[in-house]
Design a protein around this motif. Structure first.
Motif, short mmCIF file in Angstrom:
data_model
loop_
_atom_site.label_atom_id
_atom_site.label_comp_id
_atom_site.label_asym_id
_atom_site.label_seq_id
_atom_site.Cartn_x
_atom_site.Cartn_y
_atom_site.Cartn_z
N LEU A 78 0.85 -1.18 0.00
CA LEU A 78 0.00 0.00 0.00
C LEU A 78 0.89 1.24 0.00
O LEU A 78 1.64 1.48 0.94
CB LEU A 78 -0.89 -0.02 1.24
CG LEU A 78 -1.99 1.04 1.29
CD1 LEU A 78 -3.01 0.77 0.19
CD2 LEU A 78 -2.68 1.03 2.64
N VAL A 79 0.84 1.99 -1.08
CA VAL A 79 1.64 3.20 -1.21
C VAL A 79 0.79 4.37 -0.69
O VAL A 79 -0.34 4.54 -1.13
CB VAL A 79 2.04 3.43 -2.68
CG1 VAL A 79 2.91 4.66 -2.81
CG2 VAL A 79 2.75 2.21 -3.22
N VAL A 80 1.35 5.12 0.27
CA VAL A 80 0.59 6.18 0.92
C VAL A 80 1.30 7.51 0.68
O VAL A 80 2.49 7.64 0.95
CB VAL A 80 0.49 5.92 2.44
CG1 VAL A 80 -0.24 7.05 3.12
CG2 VAL A 80 -0.23 4.60 2.69
N SER A 81 0.57 8.48 0.14
CA SER A 81 1.24 9.72 -0.24
C SER A 81 0.47 10.94 0.23
O SER A 81 -0.71 10.87 0.54
CB SER A 81 1.37 9.75 -1.77
OG SER A 81 1.70 11.04 -2.20
N ASN A 82 1.17 12.07 0.28
CA ASN A 82 0.48 13.36 0.47
C ASN A 82 -0.17 13.76 -0.83
O ASN A 82 0.16 13.23 -1.90
CB ASN A 82 1.46 14.43 0.97
CG ASN A 82 2.58 14.68 -0.01
OD1 ASN A 82 3.13 13.75 -0.58
ND2 ASN A 82 2.93 15.93 -0.20
N HIS A 83 -1.11 14.69 -0.77
CA HIS A 83 -1.99 14.91 -1.90
C HIS A 83 -2.24 16.39 -2.06
O HIS A 83 -2.42 17.10 -1.08
CB HIS A 83 -3.31 14.19 -1.61
CG HIS A 83 -4.14 13.96 -2.84
ND1 HIS A 83 -3.63 13.81 -4.09
CD2 HIS A 83 -5.48 13.81 -2.97
CE1 HIS A 83 -4.60 13.60 -4.95
NE2 HIS A 83 -5.74 13.60 -4.30
N SER A 84 -2.26 16.85 -3.30
CA SER A 84 -2.57 18.26 -3.50
C SER A 84 -2.85 18.55 -4.95
O SER A 84 -2.60 17.73 -5.82
CB SER A 84 -1.39 19.12 -3.05
OG SER A 84 -0.28 18.76 -3.84
N GLY A 85 -3.35 19.73 -5.21
CA GLY A 85 -3.63 20.14 -6.58
C GLY A 85 -5.10 19.99 -6.89
O GLY A 85 -5.80 19.16 -6.31
N ALA A 86 -5.59 20.82 -7.81
CA ALA A 86 -7.01 20.80 -8.14
C ALA A 86 -7.36 19.54 -8.91
O ALA A 86 -8.25 18.80 -8.54
CB ALA A 86 -7.36 22.03 -8.95
N LEU A 87 -6.63 19.30 -9.99
CA LEU A 87 -6.74 18.01 -10.68
C LEU A 87 -5.38 17.38 -10.47
O LEU A 87 -4.46 17.57 -11.24
CB LEU A 87 -7.03 18.22 -12.16
CG LEU A 87 -7.42 16.96 -12.92
CD1 LEU A 87 -8.79 16.49 -12.51
CD2 LEU A 87 -7.39 17.20 -14.42
N PRO A 88 -5.25 16.62 -9.39
CA PRO A 88 -3.90 16.33 -8.88
C PRO A 88 -3.06 15.51 -9.84
O PRO A 88 -3.49 14.46 -10.29
CB PRO A 88 -4.19 15.52 -7.61
CG PRO A 88 -5.61 15.79 -7.28
CD PRO A 88 -6.30 16.02 -8.60
#
Lengths: 293, 412
Positions: A78-88
């Motif tokens: 399971l790869v877990v990442s931070n997230h951002s951006g409107a259409l990421p």
């Protein structure tokens, strides 16, 4: 007839212990097909890769990848990442990084909100690119039964909704559902920190009126959206991306049914979150320029 | 102990008839009783047909008199275009209640194999990609059909709980395709282009009609107990289904107000029931591994099932001149079964293959050579000769001629 072990009718020959042994019953892959049972299409993926992802990865974001060896070459993870951006763009870049840099490239499945399954267009396109609805049963089947790589953004919407001024500040990590999913599948958790996505598509505000009119999850105000139309969603600034994969956290040595232990689940969720935040801070401190890295 | 004396409900339905024929071939089964309100549509060899509705007093007498030890219930209506809502409700709920009441009131309640549908799960936005049998729908039933199926299954579960020594199997089948079957799905897939909702490409799973009969028989033979999904391996995208049929998807249904745009198609003869509209939007698939783990093997994958349908669609022009359809005549059946004068006259039912008699008529020349060659096996010698003459006089494709000659030589 009578000697057959009796199980309650509601719960068929499928008490959890039995269900775990059903891996051999998975359908065989039919070589003639170019769409998987999840709806992922090689052709569509190849087209999108050629048209956009490849260009963004190499030239626009000039992605540099660290610690790719931490992505297991086999078995579920399971790869877990931070997230951002409107259409990421972060999900596509992580998938591309594994495809390009890993000695044994593997497809990455991305979990997305159920919302997209009900929205015309998204519903058609996203599964073709490897997105699956974020249902615990889906994640379990991918991780445990099919031994695949799955990418989750535990911040979810809270991550994509956050504004530019809050960049690189991780939101709450849900209720730790992703940790439980990994525990059930005895799959390691691979934390990932992504730097660059926040600047690639800064979100200055959320337009709640437009959001209500369109029925979309959120309508952000970015440098190119919404005044340049729907395609403005793809208006990315050429920020330099750095993706750092961290050492996997095993979940198969936590005793019996660790997912029942809420405290343990929360501890691990916080631990993952803290690791990603620390790594982000570290990467930001090293970064000399947003555009050049 | 194996079930030897079987009662099949709904023997006049497509399933009931096909199942009765399949079980007739099993020498270990002593007696087969078929019941229905209507006359059977297929010729049955040793199945005893009783025309009876769902009245538990009558059913109980039949169960007792024939010492039935297993009931296969194939009566459920799982396609809301095939019956009026009231009739479907009557059949699915009241019919099930009456049957279960009759079963309960015998001294030794018979085993039960209940044909249900994956419509039980409904079809919603927040569904998992694969339903397993232990999941229950998270939302209230959205369609009348689903409501009825949920209620009928609940009655069956109650029957199982009241008789803990009796094996009760509930089989939830996904949408079925097959040459012998007309459903709203085969109708839709038979159109020149396959209707779809704009912006949606749902995941679809099918099961072949032969596999349905096979699974019901398997559940009976093994005395299965529990709920099992029955679906073919493989999940296709709707566009993929269209492609396999050699057609284009036609996104003529609007994503908003889908019900209205479906209603606009009704004057054109296109009927899309509400449960299917939901499937065309969200799609559905079930996990079939629990049934496989009981040792059952399905013959066709979803893809092969669709290809079989394509074959059927292409060959349909050939089948236009089939013999008289079977009609049930009570006196004739009585004579064949009971009269001392009828000695083995009740042979194998004729016309089973569907391409039994072939006229070298229209539609034939439109087929590809391979397709013609594929059906040759099913033809009788006279038709083969006629076909050869026709082919020689018209297209004269060497492949076809060679194949016919080889076949005639082989049989002679």
């Amino acid at each position: 007839m009578a000697e057959r072990p009796r199980t309650p009718l509601r719960d068929p020959g499928a008490v959890p212990a039995v269900r775990e042994d059903l891996r051999s019953g998975l359908p065989a892959v039919e070589a003639e097909r170019h769409v998987t049972d999840w709806g992922r299409s090689e052709r569509v993926e190849a087209v999108v890769d050629r048209l956009a992802v490849d260009f963004l990865y190499r030239l626009w974001f000039r992605v540099s990848v660290e610690g790719i060896e931490h992505v297991p070459a086999r078995g579920g993870a399971l790869v877990v990442s931070n997230h951002s951006g409107a259409l990421p763009p972060d999900a596509a870049m992580i998938a591309k990084a594994i495809k390009e840099e890993h000695p044994r490239p593997r497809p990455l499945h991305l979990t997305v909100e159920h919302f997209f399954k009900g929205y015309p267009g998204f519903s058609m396109l996203l599964p073709k690119l490897g997105a699956v609805p974020a249902h615990p049963a889906n994640v379990h089947r991918l991780l445990w039964d099919e031994q695949q790589l799955v990418l989750v953004f535990p911040e979810g919407r809270k991550g994509t909704e956050k504004l530019y001024k809050d960049r690189y500040r991780l939101r709450r990590f849900g209720r730790g559902g992703f940790v439980q999913a990994a525990m059930r599948a005895r799959a390691p958790i691979v934390p990932v920190a992504v730097v660059g996505a926040e600047e690639a598509q800064p979100v200055f505000a959320q337009l709640s009126l437009l959001q209500r009119l369109t029925g979309l999850l959120y309508v952000p105000l970015t440098p190119t959206f919404p005044h340049l139309g729907p395609l403005g969603m793809l208006g990315y600034l050429p920020a330099k991306f750095t993706i750092r994969f961290m050492e996997p956290i095993p979940t198969d040595d936590l005793g019996d049914e660790p997912w029942e232990d809420q405290a343990l689940v929360q501890t691990i969720a916080h631990d993952v979150r803290a690791r990603i935040q620390d790594e982000l801070d570290d990467m930001l401190a090293q970064r000399a320029s947003v555009w050049l890295g | 102990m194996r079930a030897r004396r079987i009662l099949i409900t709904g023997v006049a339905t497509h399933w009931g008839g096909a199942l009765a024929r399949a079980l007739e071939a099993d020498p270990e089964i002593e007696a087969i009783v078929g019941i229905d309100r209507e006359d059977p549509v297929v010729e049955l060899e040793r199945t005893e047909f009783v025309r009876v509705g769902a009245q538990h007093q009558l059913l109980r007498r039949i169960l007792r008199a024939a010492r039935i030890d297993a009931v296969i219930d194939t009566r459920m209506i799982v396609d809301s275009t095939t019956a009026a809502p009231r009739a479907a409700h009557e059949n699915n709920i009241i019919g099930t209640m009456e049957l279960l009441a009759a079963c309960s009131s015998t001294d030794e309640p018979p085993a039960l194999v209940f044909k249900s549908s994956a419509h039980w799960y409904g079809c919603n936005q927040d569904d998992p990609a694969y339903f397993t049998e232990d999941m229950s729908p998270r939302n209230r039933p959205r369609t009348a059909l689903q409501r009825d199926i949920v209620e009928a299954e609940a009655a069956v579960v109650e029957y199982a709980e009241r008789h803990p020594q009796t094996p009760v199997a509930v089989l939830r089948f996904v949408n079925v395709l097959g040459p012998g079957l007309r459903t709203s799905h085969t109708d839709l897939l038979g159109l020149p282009a396959v209707p779809a909702i704009l912006g949606f490409d749902p995941r679809y799973q099918f099961v072949h009609e032969d596999d349905v009969v096979g699974a019901l028989g398997h559940a009976l033979r093994e005395g299965l107990h529990g709920t099992y999904n029955c679906a073919a391996d493989g999940v296709l995208a709707w566009s993929e289904v269209a492609g396999l049929l050699g057609k284009l998807p036609a996104p003529i249904l609007s994503p908003w107000g889908t019900g209205l745009s479906a209603a606009a198609l009704r004057p054109l003869g296109i009927r899309i029931p509400p449960e299917m509209l939901r499937q065309l939007r969200f799609g559905r698939a079930v996990d079939n591994r629990a049934l496989k783990a009981t040792g059952h093997r399905l013959r066709y994958t979803t893809r092969e099932t669709v290809l079989k349908l394509r074959e059927h669609q292409r060959l349909r022009p050939l089948r236009s001149r089939m013999g008289e359809p079977y009609r049930y005549e009570r006196e004739v059946e009585e004579f064949l079964r009971r009269s001392p004068a009828a000695q083995g006259a009740l042979g194998a039912p004729a016309g089973a293959s569907g391409v039994g008699r072939l006229g070298p008529a229209g539609g034939f020349d439109a087929l590809e050579a391979e397709e013609v060659v594929a059906v040759l096996d099913a033809l009788d010698p006279a038709s083969l000769q006629a076909l050869r003459a026709h082919e020689a006089g018209n297209a004269a494709r060497p492949r076809v001629l060679a194949a016919i000659d080889a076949l005639i030589a082989g049989r002679g």
